[in-house]
Design a protein around this motif. Structure first.
Motif, mmCIF file in Angstrom:
data_model
loop_
_atom_site.group_PDB
_atom_site.id
_atom_site.type_symbol
_atom_site.label_atom_id
_atom_site.label_comp_id
_atom_site.label_asym_id
_atom_site.label_seq_id
_atom_site.Cartn_x
_atom_site.Cartn_y
_atom_site.Cartn_z
ATOM 1 N N VAL A 36 0.830 -1.219 0.000
ATOM 2 C CA VAL A 36 0.000 0.000 0.000
ATOM 3 C C VAL A 36 0.861 1.264 0.000
ATOM 4 O O VAL A 36 0.624 2.184 -0.796
ATOM 5 N N PRO A 37 1.901 1.389 0.861
ATOM 6 C CA PRO A 37 2.748 2.598 0.790
ATOM 7 C C PRO A 37 3.456 2.758 -0.550
ATOM 8 O O PRO A 37 3.608 3.886 -1.048
ATOM 9 N N MET A 38 3.896 1.619 -1.121
ATOM 10 C CA MET A 38 4.566 1.707 -2.419
ATOM 11 C C MET A 38 3.591 2.171 -3.492
ATOM 12 O O MET A 38 3.932 3.014 -4.331
ATOM 13 N N TRP A 39 2.375 1.662 -3.476
ATOM 14 C CA TRP A 39 1.357 2.119 -4.429
ATOM 15 C C TRP A 39 1.044 3.596 -4.229
ATOM 16 O O TRP A 39 0.933 4.357 -5.178
ATOM 17 N N TRP A 40 0.930 3.993 -2.968
ATOM 18 C CA TRP A 40 0.608 5.387 -2.656
ATOM 19 C C TRP A 40 1.722 6.324 -3.134
ATOM 20 O O TRP A 40 1.465 7.393 -3.668
ATOM 21 N N LYS A 41 2.981 5.873 -2.933
ATOM 22 C CA LYS A 41 4.121 6.716 -3.304
ATOM 23 C C LYS A 41 4.278 6.800 -4.814
ATOM 24 O O LYS A 41 4.557 7.879 -5.369
ATOM 25 N N THR A 42 4.108 5.665 -5.491
ATOM 26 C CA THR A 42 4.291 5.658 -6.946
ATOM 27 C C THR A 42 3.166 6.387 -7.680
ATOM 28 O O THR A 42 3.362 6.853 -8.804
ATOM 29 N N THR A 43 2.010 6.501 -7.087
ATOM 30 C CA THR A 43 0.893 7.223 -7.709
ATOM 31 C C THR A 43 0.766 8.643 -7.184
ATOM 32 O O THR A 43 -0.173 9.356 -7.539
ATOM 33 N N GLU A 44 1.698 9.073 -6.342
ATOM 34 C CA GLU A 44 1.655 10.412 -5.778
ATOM 35 C C GLU A 44 2.025 11.445 -6.835
ATOM 36 O O GLU A 44 2.930 11.245 -7.651
ATOM 37 N N VAL A 45 1.320 12.581 -6.838
ATOM 38 C CA VAL A 45 1.572 13.670 -7.786
ATOM 39 C C VAL A 45 2.716 14.531 -7.244
ATOM 40 O O VAL A 45 2.677 14.984 -6.097
ATOM 41 N N TYR A 46 3.727 14.757 -8.091
ATOM 42 C CA TYR A 46 4.884 15.556 -7.670
ATOM 43 C C TYR A 46 4.516 17.030 -7.670
ATOM 44 O O TYR A 46 4.100 17.580 -8.690
ATOM 45 N N ARG A 47 4.660 17.667 -6.528
ATOM 46 C CA ARG A 47 4.305 19.077 -6.391
ATOM 47 C C ARG A 47 5.372 19.791 -5.580
ATOM 48 O O ARG A 47 5.597 19.481 -4.405
ATOM 49 N N ILE A 440 -6.852 22.348 -7.202
ATOM 50 C CA ILE A 440 -6.787 21.059 -7.906
ATOM 51 C C ILE A 440 -5.490 20.379 -7.485
ATOM 52 O O ILE A 440 -4.408 20.732 -7.958
ATOM 53 N N SER A 441 -5.604 19.412 -6.616
ATOM 54 C CA SER A 441 -4.421 18.807 -6.001
ATOM 55 C C SER A 441 -3.680 17.850 -6.923
ATOM 56 O O SER A 441 -2.542 17.479 -6.632
ATOM 57 N N TYR A 442 -4.277 17.410 -8.022
ATOM 58 C CA TYR A 442 -3.626 16.434 -8.882
ATOM 59 C C TYR A 442 -2.907 17.079 -10.079
ATOM 60 O O TYR A 442 -2.528 16.387 -11.020
ATOM 61 N N ILE A 443 -2.723 18.404 -10.061
ATOM 62 C CA ILE A 443 -1.920 19.059 -11.090
ATOM 63 C C ILE A 443 -0.451 18.960 -10.698
ATOM 64 O O ILE A 443 -0.065 19.287 -9.576
ATOM 65 N N VAL A 444 0.373 18.522 -11.623
ATOM 66 C CA VAL A 444 1.804 18.380 -11.365
ATOM 67 C C VAL A 444 2.462 19.761 -11.299
ATOM 68 O O VAL A 444 2.206 20.621 -12.137
ATOM 69 N N ILE A 445 3.314 19.958 -10.296
ATOM 70 C CA ILE A 445 4.122 21.177 -10.197
ATOM 71 C C ILE A 445 5.578 20.729 -10.206
ATOM 72 O O ILE A 445 6.130 20.342 -9.170
ATOM 73 N N ASN A 446 6.190 20.756 -11.383
ATOM 74 C CA ASN A 446 7.573 20.296 -11.461
ATOM 75 C C ASN A 446 8.534 21.394 -11.012
ATOM 76 O O ASN A 446 8.134 22.517 -10.691
ATOM 77 N N ASP A 447 9.816 21.061 -11.023
ATOM 78 C CA ASP A 447 10.840 21.997 -10.525
ATOM 79 C C ASP A 447 10.905 23.267 -11.368
ATOM 80 O O ASP A 447 11.104 24.364 -10.828
#
Length: 544
Positions: A36-47, A440-447
């Motif tokens: 579950v943590p691995m799934w949560w981390k791999t599907t997490e949106v980078y912000r 909108i929390s699922y929008i990616v915010i890259n570096d």
């Protein structure tokens, strides 16, 4: 023998129960602790973390610019009185912080000055006049109340009032109405806010000069348009370069005619006639020319300067108003479209057309006067970039322009207005962007996007500080950088990467995968409970 077998069976059952318990517990640990943590981390949106609060507070800090104005009169009491009245006029101004000061000159040298220019040079030696600053200098022999020159000074008469000076400051030096419309601080009687509908100055422009010769078989044009642009257009635009970069291009177009209804008007000229271009047809002409000028070669906004050379057979051509009057009494007529550019009609000389009327079969050669054509083009540029907006003030005059360059105070006004416009636009863009990203929390915010947003915020703060300290060049530089960074962040394509993949859709995809796995895990919890219950009962039995 039976007792030994019974004990052996119980031992095997216990081992089997322990094995089932261990395997079940291991499966649960792998699923809950690792899976579950691995799934949560791999599907997490980078912000990237952003300064949300600081950006929101930008709108709470007003944009205010400081302007230093020096005043000199031959009477110290009059100087103090003018400064006192002017301070009251501009007390608690919401946009501009005007700092009035007295210019101290040697009375003997001031009285010996034989011309306004000499007195102005004397004042400039005694006080530092930076970009954006201004001076009002008294000249006793002045006929107007106020006479504004091409530098950063104006001359006032001995009877000029503070009321007249403040009108010049508001209407000409500050262009107060435009500043208020940019910031949305103009309120109508009905309570509505009026906003400036002109976009902020862009960092880069293409200026395209197009020469249209509709009938090359009838006339030959002798004109080095590139050299004319280098002599007239390039120096003018260079003075505006702190705010925007300009790339000048030129081209010739043949067989391109105006789509208008020809109407011949009799007159008293030697040709006994000219042709009318009704102002209602001007938008249609711009529309028909747009697709043939080829401004698609660049992504930058393009400013068109079109020179139309009508042949003698259809010329001279003049623009007429709706009431039937000539729109211009000059030999060169022109019209403008604010967001597109302008068109200059360069009619052939009358003597050339007289020769053509004698023999229409010969090729007519026309020598284009660069000074006349470019003078009108420069006037159009002033209109396009909102530099020709000086409202007439009774009793106030302006010296004639000595060079093709804009007046120094006009450039200061343009840069100040542009800096405020860019700061306001950057602030609005940043606030819209953080509201979008925060909602909108699922929008990616890259570096890269995060860096652009942080840089834009820092540049806005720096630009505001420079404006407050009356450092115009510094403010323009930071305002331009803030606008560029804010636009780059707002239109970054990476923001759309997961825009159509919200959290609900993510759960809808992964729940069918995890649900079949989690059902045995949940059901096995009962066997674990039974295992612990059995062990506790056996322990109690042994103790008894």
């Amino acid at each position: 023998m039976s007792e030994k077998r019974k004990l052996s069976d119980e031992t095997e059952n216990d081992k089997e129960a322990i094995f089932r318990f261990s395997s079940t517990l291991t499966f649960i640990i792998v699923i809950l602790v690792i899976g579950v943590p691995m799934w949560w981390k791999t599907t997490e949106v980078y912000r990237v973390p952003l300064p949300y609060t600081e950006i929101s507070d930008l709108l709470k800090t007003p944009i205010k610019t400081k302007v230093n104005i020096g005043i000199f009169t031959h009477n110290e009491e009059r100087t103090k009185s003018l400064i006192h009245d002017l301070i009251l006029y501009f007390k608690e101004h919401e946009i501009v912080d005007l700092h009035f000061s007295s210019i101290n000159l040697d009375k003997k040298l001031a009285e010996e000055a034989h011309s306004p220019a000499a007195l102005e040079n004397l004042a400039q030696k005694s006080v530092e006049v930076r970009d954006g600053d201004f001076m009002f200098i008294e000249w006793m022999k002045l006929t107007e109340e106020v006479l504004v020159n091409s530098g950063r000074a104006a001359f006032i008469s001995s009877n000029a009032t503070a009321s007249k000076i403040q009108q010049v400051i508001r209407s000409w030096l500050l262009q107060e109405y435009r500043l208020k419309s940019i910031l949305g601080s103009i309120t109508t009687v009905s309570g509505q806010k009026l906003h400036h509908n002109t976009p902020p100055p862009q960092p880069q422009y293409d200026v395209l000069l197009s020469v249209l010769n509709p009938n090359p078989e009838l006339q030959k044009l002798n004109w080095n348009v590139r050299l004319a642009a280098e002599r007239y257009i390039e120096p003018y635009l260079k003075s505006l370069s702190p705010l925007s970069n300009f790339t000048i291009k030129s081209q010739w177009k043949y067989q391109v005619k105006f789509d208008h209804v020809d109407r011949q008007i009799p007159d008293n000229s030697k040709l006994k006639r000219h042709f009318m271009l009704h102002e209602d047809h001007l938008p249609q002409i711009i529309t028909s020319l747009e697709k043939r000028l080829g401004n698609q070669v660049s992504s930058y906004p393009c400013v068109h300067l079109v020179f139309y050379m009508p042949p003698c057979k259809k010329g001279p051509l003049h623009i007429y108003k709706k009431n039937g009057e000539r729109a211009s009494t000059n030999d060169v007529d022109s019209f403008i479209s604010a967001k597109w550019g302008g068109i200059v009609i360069v009619n052939p000389p009358e003597a050339v057309c007289e020769k053509f009327m004698e023999n229409e079969e010969i090729l007519t050669e026309v020598d284009v006067n660069s000074h006349d054509a470019m003078e009108k083009a420069l006037f159009l540029l002033r209109k396009i970039f909102d530099m020709e907006s000086n409202q007439p003030i009774k009793g106030v005059g302006m010296t004639e322009q000595e060079t093709i360059l804009p007046r120094n105070w006009e450039v200061d006004t343009y840069l100040r207005t542009g800096a405020i416009h860019l700061i306001h636009s950057a602030q609005s863009t940043l606030n819209s962007l953080i509201q979008l990203l925060g909602g909108i929390s699922y929008i990616v915010i890259n570096d890269q996007v995060g860096t652009e947003i942080k840089n834009s915020y820092a540049e806005v703060v720096a630009a505001k500080k420079c404006l407050a300290e009356s450092d115009l060049k510094c403010a323009v530089m930071h305002a331009r950088n803030a606008f560029i960074a804010a636009e780059a962040a707002f239109f970054d394509p990476s923001l759309l990467a997961l825009l159509y993949f919200p959290d609900e859709q993510k759960y809808a995809i992964y729940i069918p995968l995890f649900l079949p796995i989690m059902i045995p895990v949940i059901l096995s919890l009962s066997s674990i409970k039974k295992f612990f219950s059995k062990n506790s009962e056996e322990t109690k039995t042994k103790e008894e």
